[in-house]
Write an enzyme that holds these catalytic residues in place. Structure first.
Site, PDB file in Angstrom:
ATOM      1  N   LYS A 180       0.730  -1.095   0.007  1.00 52.97           N
ATOM      2  CA  LYS A 180      -0.137   0.112  -0.120  1.00 52.97           C
ATOM      3  C   LYS A 180       0.921   1.272  -0.155  1.00 52.97           C
ATOM      4  O   LYS A 180       0.148   2.325  -0.360  1.00 52.97           O
ATOM      5  CB  LYS A 180      -1.092   0.083   1.232  1.00 52.97           C
TER       6      LYS A 180
ATOM      7  N   SER B 272      -3.658 -12.610   3.928  1.00 51.16           N
ATOM      8  CA  SER B 272      -4.150 -12.157   2.392  1.00 51.16           C
ATOM      9  C   SER B 272      -3.275 -12.733   1.517  1.00 51.16           C
ATOM     10  O   SER B 272      -3.476 -13.378   0.377  1.00 51.16           O
ATOM     11  CB  SER B 272      -4.589 -10.861   2.153  1.00 51.16           C
TER      12      SER B 272
END
Length: 295
Positions: A42, A256
């Protein structure tokens, strides 16, 4: 010498799986995004969203910034905002791991927690209600083109170069879908035959950072034409793989990433040959207070 911590965003390494794939004609490569300074993929989107908003004059030093997040984007935004001297409020479900909340606050962000039961959707609704006052600016990562363009400009080219143009498949978990949208756009421009595989949870499964979005909440940056196949994984598969990666591949990651690796291995088992790149989006130390590594 780098001039700023921001100069260290991107250019993350690729490493080959050593124990997961039996077919010598199939390579599975993991792109270790935990090597970004904020600890996740991110960082790329956070920098591009803030930098482009500053260049366009949409935000200034005194702007009141607010953003919903499930964790990694918030940490990345907080880190980048600290470098630019920006005020930032992050809104996230109250069941977020303690490490994430403390990290955001360490970077100087205000953290507001919303109902765990409502999840990230509740956080998104809270931010939308605050935005009605007209006093806030939200990056709206779910609809912000600067999110996916960060990966078009960096992640895709890095994979293309590091594999010497040999990548045949790209696998990524889907949250905001910025990573898969931007990387897919770049890779398919280089070679339209490259297959893009998205990963999402099975119905009822809860895997932090990725979602099977209800239609009303589907990220606006998502374009189904840029994803060739979707593979669903469950919580046990994602958890078991995250633990396996740490114990047998030396790769310490979150659920994830375990989900993406599970899908990547399933894909590899169906191939006669190929070069598969799977995103490991963050580091496992961000989940030490969660059940993921309590066994």
């Amino acid at each position: 010498m780098n001039k700023s911590i921001i100069d260290l965003v991107g250019n993350t390494p690729l490493v080959e799986a050593k124990t997961l794939i039996k077919n010598p004609k199939v390579k599975l490569l993991f792109k270790l995004e935990g090597h970004n300074p904020g600890g996740s993929v991110k960082d790329r989107a956070a920098f591009n969203m803030i930098n482009e908003a500053l260049k366009r004059g949409e935000i200034i030093t005194n702007s009141r910034l607010i953003e919903p997040t499930s964790g990694n984007t918030g940490i990345a935004l907080a880190m980048i905002a600290s470098v630019f001297g920006l005020n930032l409020e992050l809104v996230m479900p109250e069941n977020a791991t303690e490490e994430r909340v403390k990290t955001m606050r360490a970077y100087g962000a205000k953290v507001t927690l919303t109902s765990a039961e409502e999840g990230i959707i509740g956080s998104r609704d809270y931010v939308e209600s605050k935005m009605k006052s007209g006093d806030y600016y939200s990056f709206n990562q779910f609809a912000n083109d600067d999110n996916w363009k960060a990966h078009y400009k960096t992640t895709g080219p890095e994979i293309w170069k590091a594999t010497e143009h040999k990548v045949t498949h790209f696998v990524s978990s889907m949250g905001t879908t910025g990573t898969i949208m931007g990387t897919s756009t770049f890779l398919k421009e280089q070679n339209p035959s490259i297959k893009i595989i998205g990963v999402q949870p099975e119905d009822g499964a809860k895997i932090p950072g990725i979602r099977k979005w209800p239609k009303a909440y589907l990220p606006k940056i998502f374009n189904s034409n840029k994803v060739d196949q979707v593979i669903e994984v469950n919580e046990k598969e994602a958890t078991d793989m995250a633990r396996y990666l740490a114990a047998h591949e030396g790769i310490f990651s979150g659920m994830s990433s375990g989900g993406a690796a599970t899908a990547a291995v399933k894909l590899c088992e169906q191939l006669d040959e190929g070069v598969v790149v799977s995103i490991v989006c963050d580091r496992g130390d961000r989940y030490l207070s969660s059940p993921l590594f309590k066994y």
